[in-house]
Design an enzyme around this catalytic site. Structure first.
Site, mmCIF file in Angstrom:
data_model
loop_
_atom_site.group_PDB
_atom_site.id
_atom_site.type_symbol
_atom_site.label_atom_id
_atom_site.label_comp_id
_atom_site.label_asym_id
_atom_site.label_seq_id
_atom_site.Cartn_x
_atom_site.Cartn_y
_atom_site.Cartn_z
ATOM 1 N N ASP A 103 -13.150 -17.580 -37.264
ATOM 2 C CA ASP A 103 -12.570 -16.162 -37.665
ATOM 3 C C ASP A 103 -12.843 -15.751 -38.991
ATOM 4 O OD1 ASP A 103 -10.266 -15.722 -35.281
ATOM 5 O OD2 ASP A 103 -10.399 -17.905 -35.826
ATOM 6 N N ASP A 123 -17.120 -21.814 -40.069
ATOM 7 C CA ASP A 123 -15.798 -21.333 -39.534
ATOM 8 C C ASP A 123 -16.078 -20.236 -38.716
ATOM 9 O OD1 ASP A 123 -12.987 -20.823 -39.338
ATOM 10 O OD2 ASP A 123 -13.245 -19.247 -40.869
#
Length: 330
Positions: A33, A31
């Site tokens: 963020d 991922d």
């Protein structure tokens, strides 16, 4: 993978254990963020860790982000600005650095095309197809690149007054697509709900993230907040493109030669990153630099609720920088 653990063990890993995990892993799915960056800033040690992985023979790295506000090129540019040396950059399309990035702006058109293909197989006569878009310029660009015509799109919707006038609807709209939209408004909801009154009109959303972590420990509302409003108003549930849906991982499997059994999902959110990994049968690694906490992960692990247990990660580390000593000794 040879490390035999429950997918939900929530186990803290030492450097030797991390080294063994990496030896058992060929493909790492990150991922962005809360894992690689927070807002505009790289998280400490993220670039050095990713660069070390990218230099390691036999390791492949992909970035799976629910952020629909940037194109693949935009995400790749940000990674490079933050010091990540993505592979590629030559003239060969197979060497394109954008191929490392799978975002919802890119995957949403793939989802719509697949859905449209399935509909066409059941239609005696093919009908025109358009999408009503509530989303970003990146999403508009991705739809255009995929050859999907749309109405709506980025920017404010014309005010419909009060009480709102009946909106003029395009009869060719067969789907409503919702992503992050800084100009989300009551007028856009009115138009979307009008389209969604037709049960044959598909309802698709990029992701369910309720909030976004920014630098300085700030948190702002995410696409999931907008989706909750539209689902409530339309009394319909959207099909989800991004995590925790398996579709984004399926996009990677279709496009890249990766072995599912040697993949690892790394993320900061239990309800998106970790749950997607669980649903895809992957071991998961939670980092504590984003949204979810260790206490929340342990509570899910210890829950008697099977659905909550799915949110618990296999492993936990403080940040992806903790991987660096293990990579250096591979």
């Amino acid at each position: 993978m040879s490390m035999s653990r429950s997918l939900h063990a929530c186990e803290r890993l030492s450097v030797p254990a991390l080294r063994q995990l990496l030896r058992d892993t060929d493909t790492l799915l990150f991922d962005c963020d809360g894992v690689v960056w927070r807002g505009a800033d790289a998280l400490p040690g993220a670039a050095a860790t990713l660069n070390a992985l990218l230099r390691t023979p036999g390791k492949r790295v992909f970035f799976l982000t629910n952020n629909s506000s940037a194109t693949r090129a935009g995400h790749a540019d940000k990674l490079r600005r933050l010091g990540v040396r993505l592979p590629g950059g030559g003239d060969d399309d197979d060497d394109d650095p954008q191929r490392s990035v799978y975002g919802t702006a890119h995957c949403a058109p793939l989802f719509l095309l697949l859905q449209r293909q399935q509909e066409q197989q059941q239609e005696e006569k093919q009908r025109p197809y358009k999408v009503y878009l509530i989303g970003s310029e990146a999403m508009a660009s991705a739809l255009e690149e995929a050859g999907i015509p749309f109405v709506g799109g980025p920017g404010p919707e014309v005010d419909l007054g009060w009480p709102p006038e009946k909106p003029e609807l395009d009869p060719d709209v067969r789907a409503v697509l919702l992503g992050f939209d800084r100009h989300f408004s009551y007028a856009k909801m009115v138009r979307a709900v009008a389209y969604l009154r037709d049960p044959a009109c598909a309802f698709v959303a990029t992701n369910t993230d309720t909030c976004l972590p920014l630098e300085g420990d700030r948190v702002i509302p995410g696409t999931g907040s907008l989706l909750a409003a539209l689902e409530c108003a339309s009394q319909r549930k959207a099909a989800i493109v991004g995590k925790p849906s398996e579709f984004m991982f399926e996009c990677v499997l279709r496009a890249e030669k990766v072995a599912r059994e040697r993949c690892l999902m790394v993320g900061d959110r239990l309800d998106t990153d970790i749950l997607m990994g669980t649903q895809c049968g992957l071991p998961t690694l939670l980092v504590l630099t984003g949204v979810s906490t260790l206490a929340e992960a342990q509570a899910c692990r210890d829950s008697n609720d099977h659905e909550r247990q799915k949110l618990a990660p296999t492993y936990v580390i403080d940040s992806i920088a903790d991987l660096l000593p293990a990579i250096d000794e591979l």
